[in-house]
Design a protein around this motif. Structure first.
Motif, PDB file in Angstrom:
ATOM      1  N   VAL A  85       0.831  -1.204   0.000  1.00 22.06           N
ATOM      2  CA  VAL A  85       0.000   0.000   0.000  1.00 22.06           C
ATOM      3  C   VAL A  85       0.863   1.251   0.000  1.00 22.06           C
ATOM      4  O   VAL A  85       0.640   2.193  -0.777  1.00 22.06           O
ATOM      5  CB  VAL A  85      -0.959  -0.006   1.210  1.00 22.06           C
ATOM      6  CG1 VAL A  85      -1.688   1.328   1.309  1.00 22.06           C
ATOM      7  CG2 VAL A  85      -1.960  -1.150   1.092  1.00 22.06           C
ATOM      8  N   ALA A  86       1.860   1.279   0.866  1.00 21.14           N
ATOM      9  CA  ALA A  86       2.749   2.442   0.927  1.00 21.14           C
ATOM     10  C   ALA A  86       3.458   2.651  -0.408  1.00 21.14           C
ATOM     11  O   ALA A  86       3.615   3.792  -0.872  1.00 21.14           O
ATOM     12  CB  ALA A  86       3.766   2.265   2.057  1.00 21.14           C
ATOM     13  N   ALA A  87       3.876   1.559  -1.041  1.00 25.24           N
ATOM     14  CA  ALA A  87       4.556   1.671  -2.325  1.00 25.24           C
ATOM     15  C   ALA A  87       3.633   2.227  -3.404  1.00 25.24           C
ATOM     16  O   ALA A  87       4.051   3.027  -4.248  1.00 25.24           O
ATOM     17  CB  ALA A  87       5.095   0.301  -2.744  1.00 25.24           C
ATOM     18  N   THR A  88       2.353   1.828  -3.364  1.00 24.81           N
ATOM     19  CA  THR A  88       1.391   2.341  -4.350  1.00 24.81           C
ATOM     20  C   THR A  88       1.103   3.817  -4.111  1.00 24.81           C
ATOM     21  O   THR A  88       0.974   4.597  -5.061  1.00 24.81           O
ATOM     22  CB  THR A  88       0.098   1.514  -4.309  1.00 24.81           C
ATOM     23  OG1 THR A  88       0.403   0.140  -4.522  1.00 24.81           O
ATOM     24  CG2 THR A  88      -0.879   1.976  -5.372  1.00 24.81           C
ATOM     25  N   VAL A  89       1.020   4.216  -2.839  1.00 24.06           N
ATOM     26  CA  VAL A  89       0.839   5.635  -2.521  1.00 24.06           C
ATOM     27  C   VAL A  89       2.017   6.442  -3.061  1.00 24.06           C
ATOM     28  O   VAL A  89       1.837   7.487  -3.713  1.00 24.06           O
ATOM     29  CB  VAL A  89       0.698   5.836  -0.993  1.00 24.06           C
ATOM     30  CG1 VAL A  89       0.770   7.325  -0.643  1.00 24.06           C
ATOM     31  CG2 VAL A  89      -0.606   5.245  -0.490  1.00 24.06           C
ATOM     32  N   ALA A  90       3.221   5.974  -2.807  1.00 29.02           N
ATOM     33  CA  ALA A  90       4.411   6.671  -3.294  1.00 29.02           C
ATOM     34  C   ALA A  90       4.426   6.734  -4.817  1.00 29.02           C
ATOM     35  O   ALA A  90       4.797   7.746  -5.418  1.00 29.02           O
ATOM     36  CB  ALA A  90       5.662   5.966  -2.774  1.00 29.02           C
ATOM     37  N   ARG A  91       4.005   5.654  -5.444  1.00 26.41           N
ATOM     38  CA  ARG A  91       3.958   5.585  -6.912  1.00 26.41           C
ATOM     39  C   ARG A  91       2.999   6.640  -7.454  1.00 26.41           C
ATOM     40  O   ARG A  91       3.289   7.329  -8.436  1.00 26.41           O
ATOM     41  CB  ARG A  91       3.492   4.187  -7.300  1.00 26.41           C
ATOM     42  CG  ARG A  91       3.921   3.661  -8.642  1.00 26.41           C
ATOM     43  CD  ARG A  91       3.318   2.296  -8.873  1.00 26.41           C
ATOM     44  NE  ARG A  91       3.951   1.553  -9.922  1.00 26.41           N
ATOM     45  CZ  ARG A  91       4.781   0.540  -9.728  1.00 26.41           C
ATOM     46  NH1 ARG A  91       5.061   0.164  -8.488  1.00 26.41           N
ATOM     47  NH2 ARG A  91       5.311  -0.098 -10.743  1.00 26.41           N
ATOM     48  N   ALA A  92       1.835   6.751  -6.811  1.00 31.12           N
ATOM     49  CA  ALA A  92       0.841   7.731  -7.248  1.00 31.12           C
ATOM     50  C   ALA A  92       1.337   9.157  -7.068  1.00 31.12           C
ATOM     51  O   ALA A  92       1.179  10.011  -7.951  1.00 31.12           O
ATOM     52  CB  ALA A  92      -0.462   7.517  -6.478  1.00 31.12           C
ATOM     53  N   LEU A  93       1.952   9.419  -5.924  1.00 32.83           N
ATOM     54  CA  LEU A  93       2.454  10.772  -5.662  1.00 32.83           C
ATOM     55  C   LEU A  93       3.573  11.147  -6.629  1.00 32.83           C
ATOM     56  O   LEU A  93       3.635  12.286  -7.113  1.00 32.83           O
ATOM     57  CB  LEU A  93       2.941  10.875  -4.218  1.00 32.83           C
ATOM     58  CG  LEU A  93       1.885  10.679  -3.126  1.00 32.83           C
ATOM     59  CD1 LEU A  93       2.510  10.761  -1.744  1.00 32.83           C
ATOM     60  CD2 LEU A  93       0.763  11.705  -3.265  1.00 32.83           C
ATOM     61  N   ALA A  94       4.449  10.192  -6.913  1.00 32.94           N
ATOM     62  CA  ALA A  94       5.550  10.471  -7.830  1.00 32.94           C
ATOM     63  C   ALA A  94       5.038  10.783  -9.231  1.00 32.94           C
ATOM     64  O   ALA A  94       5.609  11.614  -9.951  1.00 32.94           O
ATOM     65  CB  ALA A  94       6.512   9.286  -7.866  1.00 32.94           C
ATOM     66  N   ALA A  95       3.948  10.149  -9.622  1.00 27.53           N
ATOM     67  CA  ALA A  95       3.380  10.358 -10.954  1.00 27.53           C
ATOM     68  C   ALA A  95       2.377  11.510 -10.975  1.00 27.53           C
ATOM     69  O   ALA A  95       1.813  11.810 -12.032  1.00 27.53           O
ATOM     70  CB  ALA A  95       2.702   9.079 -11.438  1.00 27.53           C
ATOM     71  N   ARG A  96       2.151  12.128  -9.812  1.00 27.50           N
ATOM     72  CA  ARG A  96       1.141  13.185  -9.663  1.00 27.50           C
ATOM     73  C   ARG A  96      -0.232  12.695 -10.124  1.00 27.50           C
ATOM     74  O   ARG A  96      -0.959  13.378 -10.848  1.00 27.50           O
ATOM     75  CB  ARG A  96       1.561  14.456 -10.404  1.00 27.50           C
ATOM     76  CG  ARG A  96       2.747  15.153  -9.778  1.00 27.50           C
ATOM     77  CD  ARG A  96       3.137  16.406 -10.550  1.00 27.50           C
ATOM     78  NE  ARG A  96       2.125  17.448 -10.476  1.00 27.50           N
ATOM     79  CZ  ARG A  96       2.030  18.348  -9.495  1.00 27.50           C
ATOM     80  NH1 ARG A  96       2.839  18.300  -8.453  1.00 27.50           N
ATOM     81  NH2 ARG A  96       1.099  19.287  -9.535  1.00 27.50           N
ATOM     82  N   VAL A  97      -0.571  11.501  -9.676  1.00 30.26           N
ATOM     83  CA  VAL A  97      -1.885  10.911  -9.921  1.00 30.26           C
ATOM     84  C   VAL A  97      -2.605  10.821  -8.580  1.00 30.26           C
ATOM     85  O   VAL A  97      -2.168  10.095  -7.684  1.00 30.26           O
ATOM     86  CB  VAL A  97      -1.764   9.511 -10.555  1.00 30.26           C
ATOM     87  CG1 VAL A  97      -3.136   8.847 -10.635  1.00 30.26           C
ATOM     88  CG2 VAL A  97      -1.134   9.598 -11.933  1.00 30.26           C
ATOM     89  N   ALA A  98      -3.683  11.558  -8.421  1.00 32.05           N
ATOM     90  CA  ALA A  98      -4.464  11.495  -7.189  1.00 32.05           C
ATOM     91  C   ALA A  98      -5.346  10.245  -7.214  1.00 32.05           C
ATOM     92  O   ALA A  98      -5.763   9.779  -8.280  1.00 32.05           O
ATOM     93  CB  ALA A  98      -5.318  12.744  -7.042  1.00 32.05           C
ATOM     94  N   VAL A  99      -5.628   9.712  -6.032  1.00 28.54           N
ATOM     95  CA  VAL A  99      -6.456   8.509  -5.899  1.00 28.54           C
ATOM     96  C   VAL A  99      -7.613   8.821  -4.955  1.00 28.54           C
ATOM     97  O   VAL A  99      -7.405   9.324  -3.856  1.00 28.54           O
ATOM     98  CB  VAL A  99      -5.644   7.316  -5.366  1.00 28.54           C
ATOM     99  CG1 VAL A  99      -6.537   6.077  -5.257  1.00 28.54           C
ATOM    100  CG2 VAL A  99      -4.448   7.034  -6.272  1.00 28.54           C
ATOM    101  N   PHE A 100      -8.819   8.501  -5.388  1.00 28.53           N
ATOM    102  CA  PHE A 100     -10.044   8.807  -4.635  1.00 28.53           C
ATOM    103  C   PHE A 100     -10.915   7.558  -4.586  1.00 28.53           C
ATOM    104  O   PHE A 100     -11.043   6.842  -5.582  1.00 28.53           O
ATOM    105  CB  PHE A 100     -10.798   9.944  -5.327  1.00 28.53           C
ATOM    106  CG  PHE A 100     -11.985  10.474  -4.559  1.00 28.53           C
ATOM    107  CD1 PHE A 100     -11.868  11.605  -3.765  1.00 28.53           C
ATOM    108  CD2 PHE A 100     -13.222   9.854  -4.642  1.00 28.53           C
ATOM    109  CE1 PHE A 100     -12.959  12.105  -3.063  1.00 28.53           C
ATOM    110  CE2 PHE A 100     -14.313  10.341  -3.946  1.00 28.53           C
ATOM    111  CZ  PHE A 100     -14.173  11.478  -3.152  1.00 28.53           C
ATOM    112  N   ALA A 101     -11.526   7.293  -3.415  1.00 23.58           N
ATOM    113  CA  ALA A 101     -12.365   6.101  -3.268  1.00 23.58           C
ATOM    114  C   ALA A 101     -13.765   6.462  -2.805  1.00 23.58           C
ATOM    115  O   ALA A 101     -13.950   7.323  -1.940  1.00 23.58           O
ATOM    116  CB  ALA A 101     -11.731   5.126  -2.268  1.00 23.58           C
TER     117      ALA A 101
END
Length: 365
Positions: A85-101
């Motif tokens: 989960v932490a790795a996916t969060v970091a991946r999203a932030l690095a790509a400037r892709v926000a995630v919403f649920a």
């Protein structure tokens, strides 16, 4: 030239459709990672926020990923990239892709996850399997001078009241006579102190979501000309169509044929509990893990129940109650919600492209 859509423009639409207050207390909904001010001219909609989905969003130029299942379901105690989960969060932030649920708030919303499942299976929805407090409504009633009625109604509407389907500012009014006797310390907007006054007033009735009632009352009082504002709040029966699961009907068919319909249209393997030849007319559905609602389906006299993740003892309960159950999997029963969510964002969003993920996130092969 209109400004490019930002993450917050899309999340405002999602919060209107699936209010965060409707989510279960244990749930994690809303912005999972990213910045609301980031640009989002493209949005990717998916069921699960996996690393592959985040990569897909970045490759397709999407600034926002909207999913049903949360990325951060349990609190992160540390951002250790060995954690998925932490790795996916970091991946999203690095790509400037926000995630919403939008998770359990979308489960109970109408239309929501179970409505999409029902539509896919040609189930004509007639009710809710387990009504919840989400979507509960009250009727706000007040009394005001006729020349102030429009202002008061507009204030209540801006606070979230008076919405019925695609209509706003919905109300009912009837004219009558109000009486009051102000004390010498009062400051009446109309009438005289120390005398019994009779004035013409409108009785105004407006339906308001229960979770917006305090805001509506505050707006009413601010807009009303009287020093002391009279109002009443009446709870309304029913939940406004919100709740877990749906009840409905289908054209008569054997339970085995309904199971085959689920397999073909949901693209998942199915397990049938009960007699394949039993006739089905009334159907209960619940997208996701709905085994805990077997008792409600039996009580509702449903002939069949379509859901996912049914456990052994829940299956025994269904068999004992004469209920045919079709377990079409968690992923299979929730996937129909994804394209319908994308369609809603396209219709109601701030403009831009809304794409459906092509990544298969079903972990069962």
């Amino acid at each position: 030239m209109a400004a490019s859509p930002r993450v917050e423009d899309w999340t405002a639409v999602l919060d209107r459709r699936y209010p965060p207050s409707w989510a279960e207390a244990w749930d994690s909904v809303g912005l999972q990672a990213g910045d609301r001010t980031w640009p989002a001219e493209r949005v990717l909609v998916a069921l699960d926020p996996t690393a592959e989905v985040v990569d897909e969003a970045a490759q397709r130029g999407c600034g926002l990923v909207v999913t049903h299942h949360p990325l951060v379901f349990r609190p992160l105690k540390r951002v250790d990239l060995r954690d998925a989960v932490a790795a996916t969060v970091a991946r999203a932030l690095a790509a400037r892709v926000a995630v919403f649920a939008c998770h359990t708030n979308a489960d109970v919303a109408a239309p929501g996850v179970s409505d999409a499942l029902a539509e896919t299976l040609d189930v004509r929805v007639s009710g809710v399997l387990r009504p919840t407090a989400a979507g509960a409504r009250v009727k706000l009633v007040t009394f005001c001078p006729p020349d102030a009625t429009a202002k008061v109604l507009d204030a209540i509407a801006r606070a979230g009241g008076g919405v019925i389907g695609e209509y706003t500012h919905c109300s009912f009014r009837v004219r009558g006579t109000g009486t009051f006797l102000p004390s010498e310390r009062a400051r009446p907007a109309v009438g005289e102190r120390g005398a019994l006054n009779e004035v013409e007033e409108d009785r105004v009735e407006v339906v308001v979501p229960a979770d917006r009632s305090a805001h509506a009352v505050e707006a009413l009082v601010d807009a009303h000309p009287y020093e002391e504002v009279a109002y009443d709040l009446y709870p309304l029966a029913g939940s406004g169509g919100a709740g877990l699961g749906r009840l409905g009907t289908v054209d008569p068919l054997p339970a085995g044929d309904l199971a085959e319909r689920c397999r073909e249209r949901l693209g998942s393997e199915v397990r049938l509990i009960g007699d394949a030849s039993a006739e089905v007319r009334s159907v209960a559905v619940c997208g996701g893990s709905g085994g805990s609602l077997v008792g409600e389906a039996i009580a509702a006299r449903a002939d069949a129940y379509v859901t996912g993740d049914v456990k052994h003892h829940e299956a025994l309960e269904a068999s004992a109650g004469g209920l045919s159950v079709i377990d079409a999997g968690h992923h299979g029963t929730e996937w129909p919600f994804v394209p319908r969510l994308a369609e809603a964002l396209s219709d109601e969003g701030p403009g831009g492209d809304v794409l459906v993920s092509g990544v298969d996130t079903d972990p069962f092969r």
